[in-house]
Design a protein around this motif. Sequence first.
Motif, mmCIF file in Angstrom:
data_model
loop_
_atom_site.group_PDB
_atom_site.id
_atom_site.type_symbol
_atom_site.label_atom_id
_atom_site.label_comp_id
_atom_site.label_asym_id
_atom_site.label_seq_id
_atom_site.Cartn_x
_atom_site.Cartn_y
_atom_site.Cartn_z
ATOM 1 N N CYS A 36 13.120 0.434 3.463
ATOM 2 C CA CYS A 36 12.449 0.874 2.242
ATOM 3 C C CYS A 36 12.582 2.393 2.111
ATOM 4 C CB CYS A 36 10.983 0.473 2.345
ATOM 5 S SG CYS A 36 9.938 1.173 1.068
ATOM 6 N N GLY A 54 9.589 -0.383 8.016
ATOM 7 C CA GLY A 54 9.917 -0.721 6.627
ATOM 8 C C GLY A 54 11.272 -1.375 6.453
ATOM 9 N N THR A 78 12.756 -3.793 5.112
ATOM 10 C CA THR A 78 12.492 -4.869 4.150
ATOM 11 C C THR A 78 13.444 -4.894 2.965
ATOM 12 O OG1 THR A 78 11.013 -3.386 2.946
ATOM 13 C CG2 THR A 78 10.005 -4.776 4.630
ATOM 14 N N PRO A 126 0.317 -4.093 3.851
ATOM 15 C CA PRO A 126 1.579 -3.606 4.424
ATOM 16 C C PRO A 126 2.639 -4.686 4.554
ATOM 17 C CG PRO A 126 -0.115 -3.786 6.118
ATOM 18 C CD PRO A 126 -0.785 -4.064 4.812
ATOM 19 N N GLN A 145 3.524 2.635 6.540
ATOM 20 C CA GLN A 145 3.155 3.287 5.286
ATOM 21 C C GLN A 145 2.121 2.471 4.509
ATOM 22 O OE1 GLN A 145 4.547 6.241 4.323
ATOM 23 N NE2 GLN A 145 3.564 6.382 2.350
ATOM 24 N N ALA A 146 2.371 1.169 4.425
ATOM 25 C CA ALA A 146 1.421 0.251 3.783
ATOM 26 C C ALA A 146 1.055 0.699 2.378
ATOM 27 C CB ALA A 146 0.170 0.099 4.653
ATOM 28 N N CYS A 147 2.040 0.722 1.499
ATOM 29 C CA CYS A 147 1.778 1.287 0.170
ATOM 30 C C CYS A 147 1.174 0.316 -0.846
ATOM 31 C CB CYS A 147 3.042 1.933 -0.385
ATOM 32 S SG CYS A 147 4.322 0.777 -0.869
ATOM 33 N N PRO A 148 1.505 -0.991 -0.848
ATOM 34 C CA PRO A 148 0.896 -1.834 -1.889
ATOM 35 C C PRO A 148 -0.581 -2.080 -1.590
ATOM 36 C CG PRO A 148 2.742 -2.956 -0.789
ATOM 37 C CD PRO A 148 2.385 -1.772 0.022
ATOM 38 N N HIS A 192 10.978 -5.272 -1.841
ATOM 39 C CA HIS A 192 10.576 -5.307 -0.433
ATOM 40 C C HIS A 192 9.745 -6.553 -0.200
ATOM 41 C CE1 HIS A 192 11.537 -1.192 -1.700
ATOM 42 N NE2 HIS A 192 12.332 -1.317 -0.662
HETATM 43 S S1 SF4 Z 1 6.433 1.555 2.077
HETATM 44 FE FE1 SF4 Z 1 5.437 -0.096 0.947
HETATM 45 S S2 SF4 Z 1 7.100 -1.331 -0.022
HETATM 46 FE FE2 SF4 Z 1 7.986 0.003 1.566
HETATM 47 S S3 SF4 Z 1 8.094 -1.328 3.364
HETATM 48 FE FE3 SF4 Z 1 6.172 -0.155 3.485
HETATM 49 S S4 SF4 Z 1 4.593 -1.427 2.566
HETATM 50 FE FE4 SF4 Z 1 6.604 -2.265 1.962
#
Ligand code: SF4
Length: 618
Positions: free
Chosen positions: A498, A75, A77, A284, A290-293, A98
């Motif tokens: 992140c 992360g 980013t 991701p 984590q790949a949250c969006p 991010h």
């Molecule tokens: S948690 Fe979500 S916003 Fe944060 S780096 Fe991973 S995919 Fe991007």
Amino acid sequence: MKGGYAGKVLFVDLTNQKIREEGLPDDKVMRAWLGCWGIGLKMLYDMVPPGIHAKDEDNPLIFWTGPLTAVDVPGSTNLSLATVNFNNDLTAGRSHTHGDLGINLKRAGYDGLIITGKSEKPVYLFINDEGIKIRDASYLWGKDTHETEEILKGELGPSVSIGAIGPVGENLCAGGMMCNDRNHNMAHSGAGSALGAKKIKAIATQGSKSFPIAHPEQVADIRKRWVQLIMAGHRYGRSRHGMHFKNEFVAIKDRMGLAGKNFTINQFYSFSLGLNKHKITAQPCHACPQACPVNIELVSGPHKGLVATISGGGEGPEGAGPILGIGEPEHWVYMLDLYDRLGVESSVFGCTLAMAIEAFEKGLITTKDTDGLELKWGDPELVEKMVRKYAKREGFGAVLARGPLEAAKVIGGDAVNFAVHLKGSGLNLHDWRGSWGMLLCHVVSGGSGWPGTAADMIGPEPDAGYPVFTDPFDYKAKPEETRRTSILKFMRDANGTCGFMTWNVEGTNEIVRQAINAVTGWDLSTQELIDVGERIMHLERAFNVRRGITPEDDYNISPRLLEAPKDGRAAGKSIAPYLRGMVDDFYALMGWDKKTGKPWRSTLKKFGLEYAAKDLWG
Ligand code: SF4
């Protein structure tokens, strides 16, 4: 330092169309502030004396990456903005995003981008390996964020990262966002409207340069161990590979954190039922486990076929619908996509329209005030009409575009008592009245997005000393929980990753320390790292006090937040009788003066902030 930074900061003066590059502040300064919100806040404090307003040419937009941004750790980013909070024109405005925008900025050779002045005509900034170009954006003005991104990618190339504002930012409404890389938003503190005030339509970045890493041989092992910690970590309230969406937000519903119908309903079990039948695909970021969006393709309903590009934080997906009484995914997914296109933060617009609906119900306003529209809960057509009016400042939309507190003052009566806000700015769109630690973290903050992460709603915070959920109503323990978790949050905001890489994840203080030392060549101790977070808290407080914040601003919060919820786990429980004592205890633990709210001179000196001590105490 031997690595971790690209080594240059880009200064853009839009009024005089002048550009210059500078090297980084010296090693001692970078070690004290790291990057992102840390060094950004330090520069904001230095550049913005009291009296500068958010719309002034002299209000800078200070973008910073961190030492771990674009490094091959999870992360990596983070790109942060420091500016005067556009939503309240008062506090230090903090916002993060991010995706690839910050990664490309750093790979183009710049750790930071500082924009001052104001352009006469709309422009966009294109930053790549060759430097920066300020280009005319008149033909983009009026377009939404998605259209702008598509046009600029068509012109500049598909690998260019675009952050764009929409009509909400252009028209300087409260809650303007900059939307980037489709699934990401720089949402808090009115970041998009701050760009609009300088006539910046978009920032485009593309970079291919490398930057030095002091001990590259250590990075792969650190990444591997960090990913293991994340995957073993707490999963309760977190979205991983779209799970939050696929399980229809069971965690936040279970803990009664939904702010239904302007914080009058917590038990909203029908919210998002049926979401899982739509096509949900994780999106991701670079190097993120984590790949949250997610992208959500609606397979039924009036907007069938829409592919909405949703950001991963909970505030939009969990907040936008419930605050207005809308639970059906076919409607809130469309609404959230529209908010992103227009470039408006769901909490600011949501809390403002929700206040207006309640005012309409109570007879404070009628259809004569609202352009003939009947304001009621659960009406997606009304929401679409109103958000479009808001974005154009048209009719009643011009009243709402002031944001929740100022719009409530215009409406009059007792509307200010049910307008939900934090120091006039947006509240993260959850109901924290069922978790007094989270609520206190917000109350003592500047109202600029996520403050501390107390262990009583989303998840435990092991590295702050809370390995399991805490009692949400233990008012005696909450000031210390707020102090400890806020320090960690602000340290995490400075390193370049992140927040989801460390929030609730045991062992990440140490892994972050190892990662920073590996890339920079420093020998930061754990205490030095934690001190970065505490230093940030003291300087942010000093900035806000210098601009007029007093303890009364922490005691006298939005009255709706002092009311006992009618349902849910906090039914009948109000923080009101305890709040003043909790704030006082928090000040004492932080080394802040109870009477004035100022950090004590000795506190500031301990963290090397003698200049702030002189400003506050003479
Ligand atoms: S948690 Fe979500 S916003 Fe944060 S780096 Fe991973 S995919 Fe991007």
